[in-house]
Design an enzyme around this catalytic site. Structure first.
Site, mmCIF file in Angstrom:
data_model
loop_
_atom_site.group_PDB
_atom_site.id
_atom_site.type_symbol
_atom_site.label_atom_id
_atom_site.label_comp_id
_atom_site.label_asym_id
_atom_site.label_seq_id
_atom_site.Cartn_x
_atom_site.Cartn_y
_atom_site.Cartn_z
ATOM 1 N N TYR A 138 65.287 15.187 -37.209
ATOM 2 C CA TYR A 138 64.993 15.320 -35.790
ATOM 3 C C TYR A 138 66.168 16.004 -35.105
ATOM 4 O O TYR A 138 66.866 16.795 -35.712
ATOM 5 C CB TYR A 138 64.611 13.965 -35.163
ATOM 6 N N ARG A 163 57.998 23.389 -24.031
ATOM 7 C CA ARG A 163 59.364 22.977 -23.688
ATOM 8 C C ARG A 163 59.930 22.168 -24.850
ATOM 9 O O ARG A 163 60.058 20.953 -24.780
ATOM 10 C CB ARG A 163 59.382 22.137 -22.411
ATOM 11 N N LYS A 204 58.434 13.400 -34.801
ATOM 12 C CA LYS A 204 58.281 12.153 -34.057
ATOM 13 C C LYS A 204 57.499 11.119 -34.864
ATOM 14 O O LYS A 204 57.847 9.928 -34.903
ATOM 15 C CB LYS A 204 57.565 12.415 -32.730
ATOM 16 N N ASP A 216 57.024 17.089 -25.212
ATOM 17 C CA ASP A 216 57.601 18.412 -24.952
ATOM 18 C C ASP A 216 56.637 19.364 -24.237
ATOM 19 O O ASP A 216 56.527 20.544 -24.582
ATOM 20 C CB ASP A 216 58.124 19.045 -26.245
ATOM 21 N N ASP A 233 56.884 10.356 -23.947
ATOM 22 C CA ASP A 233 58.216 9.904 -24.362
ATOM 23 C C ASP A 233 59.327 10.607 -23.592
ATOM 24 O O ASP A 233 60.363 10.009 -23.299
ATOM 25 C CB ASP A 233 58.401 10.115 -25.862
ATOM 26 N N ASN A 255 69.506 18.076 -25.035
ATOM 27 C CA ASN A 255 69.361 18.422 -26.447
ATOM 28 C C ASN A 255 69.004 19.888 -26.592
ATOM 29 O O ASN A 255 68.408 20.468 -25.689
ATOM 30 C CB ASN A 255 68.253 17.568 -27.082
#
Length: 624
Positions: A165, A218, A236, A308, A330, A477
């Site tokens: 990840y 994104r 995930k 995202d 999330d 990130n």
């Protein structure tokens, strides 16, 4: 329970299959499943299904237990068995299994122990020279032997989490069309919008409990990566299995391919996605609506996680669908909960309350709004009124301080906009972020901007003038987007800052101390929340569940026992944390009337029984 194969009640045609399913939970394995489902709580003694097999009928035929443990019966043999990643044991197939399943001659003669396999696999992993090579290696391992994949990750979780990840998954997504080996999950493209139910029928498993879906717009802090965003749902869901024991066969990654505005991808001759500018507006919304309706029909009890999506879509999609199916985002709720958990730990260390702080957040997208939501909930629990709690929060976006005097504010930002009369002279034209810091004098500084170096030396030193121990969380990130590094922050605050980061950083040597910095990692939250929702049978996901998860996580902070320790626990604790988060989520679901009420002991037992461990299971050949 002893397991035995029931005798067929009648003869079957040569190309028909009869399957006997025993127990109350059937974990389907393989690339497809025809399955009968029972209502939750039903005592399932025998279900029989007859079906004409197709190319996707690669499945386990039954699950049960023997005196020595779990047992799976399967009709797969030979190369087909070796090609099934959820049943394949590779060189660890026993001699009896090799003979029973037609594997003699297909494997080297030595029957390896799992310890030998782990040593061999880790040795090969260490030979890889770059993180991207390690990412591809682990992906290939997952594709051929999922049990060994998860066992290896458990053994080396701190080392390998940054590979499977963030931050390495970001590079894997960028290079997706160039390192692609084997498909996983479902790809639903806009041109197929009228056939979404058909595509869902092609899902590798009928018994899906968790879906993670993205449209790739994104991806982390990297922007629009088109079909390459599929790496995020895959990653995930791997964390659901690794960190909370959700069975891999019960997970489904989905990529909604609505095109891309990334010119580099559109010009790439190897790009695997739909070569078209992004669909937006009513057409996009209609596509999402069709997807959600098809999911509700196909998997009515599934937990769907949005991942995202752009700041223009993330919050509004969550708001639109949170009361229509079991769903959460999330990036919004998970990020909010894990951030607040770290801040609660910091407050305990400082013997302070969140409601006493001045909190400045750089970046006002969906993640920042999620953090604000959870901060308000935490302050309300401290006894503050909502109006007073909101006065503690200051947001800065690309246009400056967020306040009510600005026109065209998005609804999510308007909820946390400071009143113009309170802003006063803080926000004249041309005011810099440094000036905001100097005027607000924050005690807590959080970064969700995706701007490397945004927390510059002058800004951090200015903040440190006004607070004995600054709390600074650069959360963007991947690592290349972090607002500052821990070493910089410690240097600029004379070692006094309490720090957590969004991406992993190595320990920092400062003034004779080796300071470990905790990672504000959503993996401490969302797998446990998902496990709790599934194990409790909750019909919806609420913000209160994430608040409960944050409180649980804050109690695991090593800093509570050692002031030099990080605010967040090591990843080696994540399964224990997920289990306790799941129980807290289940309790909250029961109190909210979202599921049936049980005793705490029964809830804890349901959670434990739902947690899969990556251990090889005894196989027996099905005879029909």
């Amino acid at each position: 329970m002893n397991f035995s194969q029931s005798s067929p009640s009648h003869l079957l045609f040569p190309h028909q299959i009869r399957r006997i399913l025993l127990g109350t939970y059937i974990a389907p394995i393989g690339n497809g499943d025809h399955e009968l489902s029972a209502n939750p709580g039903t005592s399932l003694t025998e279900l029989v299904l007859e079906a004409v097999p197709t190319e996707r009928d690669i499945w386990m035929s039954s699950v049960g237990t023997t005196h020595s443990g779990a047992l799976i019966e399967t009709s797969l043999t030979g190369q087909l068995l070796l090609d099934n990643p959820l049943l394949n044991k590779g060189s660890a197939f026993s001699q009896d299994e090799r003979r029973e399943f037609g594997l003699l001659g297909l494997l080297p003669p030595h029957c390896s122990t799992v310890e030998e396999q782990l040593a061999r696999t880790y040795e090969n992993y260490r030979r890889k020279e770059t993180d991207l090579e390690r990412y591809v290696f682990l992906t290939a391992l997952q594709d051929r032997n999922e049990t060994l994949f998860y066992r290896l990750l458990q053994e080396h979780i701190s080392e390998m989490m940054p590979i499977i990840y963030t931050p390495t998954v970001g590079e894997g997504c960028r290079q997706y069309s160039h390192v692609f080996r084997r498909p996983r999950g479902l790809y639903i493209s806009y041109p197929d919008r009228d056939e979404i139910p058909v595509l869902l029928d092609n899902a590798p498993s009928e018994r899906v409990e968790v879906i993670v879906v993205t449209d790739g717009e994104r991806i982390l802090g990297l922007g629009d990566l088109g079909v390459g965003g599929m790496g995020i749902p895959i990653g995930k869901l791997s964390l659901y299995s690794l960190c909370a024991g959700v069975h891999p066969s019960a997970t489904l990654p989905i990529m909604l391919d609505v095109g891309t505005d990334n010119r580099e991808l559109l010009d790439d001759p190897l790009y695997l996605g739909w070569r078209h500018p992004r669909v937006r507006g009513p057409e996009y919304d209609d596509f999402i609506e069709a997807f959600v309706e098809a999911v509700k029909q196909k998997f009515p009890r599934v937990l769907l996680q949005w991942e995202d999506f752009s700041k223009h879509n993330a919050a509004r999609l969550l708001d639109r669908y949170r009361d229509r199916l079991c769903t959460f985002n999330d990036d919004i709720q998970g990020t909010g909960a894990v951030t607040v958990a770290g801040l609660l730990a910091a407050m305990k260390l400082l013997h302070a309350k969140l409601g006493e702080q001045r909190i400045l957040i750089l970046g006002a997208g969906s993640s920042a709004i999620g953090i604000c939501d959870q901060l308000i909930a935490a302050m309300l629990q401290e006894g503050y009124f909502e109006h007073d709690a909101k006065q503690k929060l200051w947001l800065v976006d690309s246009k400056g301080l967020v306040h009510t005097g600005r026109t065209n504010l998005e609804d999510s930002k308007r909820r946390y906009a400071q009143p113009s009369e309170r802003v006063g002279s803080i926000d004249p034209a041309g005011l810099s972020f440094f000036d905001v810091v100097r005027n607000v004098q924050p005690t807590i500084l959080i970064g969700t901007s995706g701007q490397r170096g945004a927390f510059s030396e002058d800004i951090v030193r200015e903040m440190a003038k006004h607070v004995p121990r600054p709390v600074i969380f650069p959360l963007s990130n991947p690592t290349s987007k972090s607002e500052a590094t821990p070493s910089e922050l410690l240097q600029w605050t004379n070692g006094l800052a309490l720090i957590a980061t969004g991406s992993p950083f190595p320990p920092v040597s400062y003034d004779g101390r080796l300071i470990k910095v905790g990672q504000c990692n959503n993996v401490f939250i969302f797998p446990g929340v998902g496990l709790g929702v599934i194990a409790s049978g909750a019909e919806r996901v609420t913000d209160a569940m994430f608040s409960a998860a944050a409180r649980v996580l804050s109690e695991f902070s090593p800093a509570l026992n050692d002031t030099d320790a990080p605010l967040y626990p090591p990843l080696e604790k994540v399964r224990e944390i997920s289990r306790k988060v799941a129980v807290a989520v289940g309790v909250e679901a029961q109190q909210a009337g979202l599921t049936k009420t049980t005793s705490l002991d029964e809830l804890e037992r349901n959670v434990r029984e739902k947690m899969w461990s990556p251990d090889y299971v005894l196989l027996r050949r099905a005879t029909f």
